[in-house]
Design an enzyme around this catalytic site. Structure first.
Site, short mmCIF file in Angstrom:
data_model
loop_
_atom_site.label_atom_id
_atom_site.label_comp_id
_atom_site.label_asym_id
_atom_site.label_seq_id
_atom_site.Cartn_x
_atom_site.Cartn_y
_atom_site.Cartn_z
N ASP A 1 -10.35 -9.09 -8.48
CA ASP A 1 -10.76 -8.07 -9.46
C ASP A 1 -9.53 -7.28 -9.92
O ASP A 1 -9.29 -7.08 -11.11
CB ASP A 1 -11.79 -7.13 -8.83
CG ASP A 1 -12.21 -6.02 -9.78
OD1 ASP A 1 -12.48 -6.34 -10.95
OD2 ASP A 1 -12.22 -4.85 -9.35
N ASP B 1 0.17 -7.76 -2.02
CA ASP B 1 1.08 -6.75 -2.60
C ASP B 1 2.28 -7.43 -3.28
O ASP B 1 2.68 -7.05 -4.38
CB ASP B 1 1.53 -5.73 -1.54
CG ASP B 1 1.97 -6.35 -0.23
OD1 ASP B 1 1.86 -7.59 -0.07
OD2 ASP B 1 2.44 -5.60 0.66
N LYS C 1 -4.04 -11.00 2.51
CA LYS C 1 -3.33 -9.90 3.19
C LYS C 1 -3.40 -10.22 4.68
O LYS C 1 -3.95 -9.46 5.49
CB LYS C 1 -4.01 -8.56 2.84
CG LYS C 1 -3.29 -7.33 3.38
CD LYS C 1 -1.99 -7.01 2.67
CE LYS C 1 -1.30 -5.82 3.32
NZ LYS C 1 0.07 -5.59 2.78
N TYR D 1 -17.36 -6.68 -1.59
CA TYR D 1 -18.37 -6.36 -2.59
C TYR D 1 -19.78 -6.50 -2.03
O TYR D 1 -20.70 -5.82 -2.47
CB TYR D 1 -18.25 -7.30 -3.79
CG TYR D 1 -17.30 -6.86 -4.86
CD1 TYR D 1 -15.96 -6.60 -4.58
CD2 TYR D 1 -17.74 -6.71 -6.18
CE1 TYR D 1 -15.09 -6.22 -5.58
CE2 TYR D 1 -16.87 -6.32 -7.18
CZ TYR D 1 -15.55 -6.08 -6.88
OH TYR D 1 -14.70 -5.70 -7.88
N ASP E 1 -7.05 -7.68 -13.81
CA ASP E 1 -6.79 -6.61 -14.79
C ASP E 1 -5.27 -6.48 -15.00
O ASP E 1 -4.79 -6.30 -16.12
CB ASP E 1 -7.34 -5.26 -14.31
CG ASP E 1 -8.75 -4.99 -14.82
OD1 ASP E 1 -9.51 -5.97 -14.98
OD2 ASP E 1 -9.09 -3.81 -15.05
#
Ligand code: IPM
Ligand code: MG
Length: 355
Positions: free
Chosen positions: A243, A219, A186, A141, A247
């Site tokens: 982020d 993942d 990751k 970001y 959701d």
């Protein structure tokens, strides 16, 4: 107590849900004998229209001088063209960064009365009680951005210090809960994730040996979140993974409109906002769910104003209202009558008054 709260309604449904959050703060002040000075300020797209800047200097100064900030939502189609010169989102990112709010807490708990409201099976989501701790002022970001006619790049950077401080926040939270921390990265592909995993392991071994740590690839985490969500207690992750996964996690509760968040820094001051966006498709119709904002008020009371009893009373009132069937359009069963934003606010406030 006396406290100053900056109110940033923002765009879309932001002003509608913030109005209910403000009513809730006023009622808490009255019911528990506090004095809250609430100051409303332009922010996001609304501030672009008024001042040509999503985060005007006066808004930033007022936020710096406040004990806490309550934010609705920002953004909308008017400011989202790919070549838009000014974006509401840039104002939010700057505000988080300027106030040093590096730790974003996103609690996800399934209200017993709403186990059937999720798109997942009730047996899978019943009893879910987890908290995401999302790193908020680093990573992709905030890295350098480049753009030419044929190429674009966003740099993802993390320092050891940035990882250490967010892991400490998450581990301390896990210690105060069920003592389990899941770190998401990751590390099979990304260098920043390899650093993340290394630093996390070292901090946990040396400072939090009593907290049970597991590392999960992002993942796989996306899958396990909907396969076995009850197994998670506290999850810590970098900015963009957080982020995306929050959701996803909101769907465990039945609606994105229920989720609150707290963005915290080194001191008590924080920024509190529902995790949903400005929802331009339903803005202005008075049908948005105010619960995410009202629960954000509870987090504001707990974390910035250090009023745990008041925070618990607000959370209880929301839980009771939902249990009694007070539901906005996002949660209502097919064919049943949905409450307006204001009526859902009434349902919570009337219970808070009796608490
Ligand atoms: C969130 C939002 C923001 C983010 C946007 C509006 C910049 O999606 O708070 O989750 O990506 O952080
Ligand atoms: Mg988001």
């Amino acid at each position: 107590m006396k406290a100053r709260v900056a109110i940033l309604p923002g765009d879309g449904i932001g002003p509608e849900v913030t109005a209910q959050g403000v009513r809730c703060l006023q009622q808490v002040a009255q019911r528990f004998g506090h004095q809250f000075e609430l100051t409303e300020l332009p922010f996001g797209g609304a501030a672009i229209e008024l001042h040509g800047d999503p985060l005007p200097a006066a808004t930033l100064e007022a936020c710096r001088g406040a004990d806490a900030v309550l934010l609705g939502a920002i953004g909308g189609p008017k400011w989202s063209a790919p070549d838009a010169p000014l974006r509401p989102e840039a104002g939010l990112l700057r505000l988080r960064r300027e106030l040093g709010l590096f730790a974003n807490l996103r609690p996800v708990s399934v209200q017993p009365a709403l186990a059937d409201a999720s798109t997942l099976k009730a047996d899978t989501v019943r009893g879910v009680d987890l908290v995401f701790v999302r790193e908020l002022t680093g990573g992709i970001y905030f890295g350098a951005k480049e753009r030419s006619a044929t190429r674009a790049s966003d740099l993802c950077v993390y320092t050891v210090a940035e990882i250490e401080r967010i892991v400490r926040v998450a581990a301390a939270l896990a210690r105060s809960r069920r003592g389990r921390l899941t770190s998401i990265d990751k590390s099979n592909v990304l260098e920043t994730s390899r650093l993340w995993r290394e630093v996390t392991q070292r901090i946990m071994d040396s400072e939090f040996p009593d907290v049970k740590l597991e590392h999960v690839l992002v993942d796989a985490a996306a899958m396990h979140l909907i396969r076995r969500p009850r197994d998670f207690d506290v999850l810590v992750t970098e900015n963009m993974f957080g982020d995306i996964l929050t959701d996803e996690a909101s769907m465990l509760t039945g609606s994105l409109g229920l989720l609150p968040s707290a963005s915290l820094g080194a001191d008590r001051r924080g920024l509190f906002e529902p995790i949903h966006g400005s929802a331009p498709d339903i803005a202005g119709r008075g049908i948005a769910n105010p619960c995410g904002t009202i629960l954000s008020v509870a987090l504001l009371l707990r974390h910035s104003l250090q009023l745990p009893a008041e925070a618990a009373a607000v959370e209880q009132a929301v839980g009771d209202a939902l249990a009694a069937g007070a539901r906005t359009a996002d949660l209502v069963a097919p064919g049943a009558q949905a409450l307006s934003t204001a009526a859902a606010g009434d349902a919570v406030l009337s219970r808070l008054a009796r608490s």
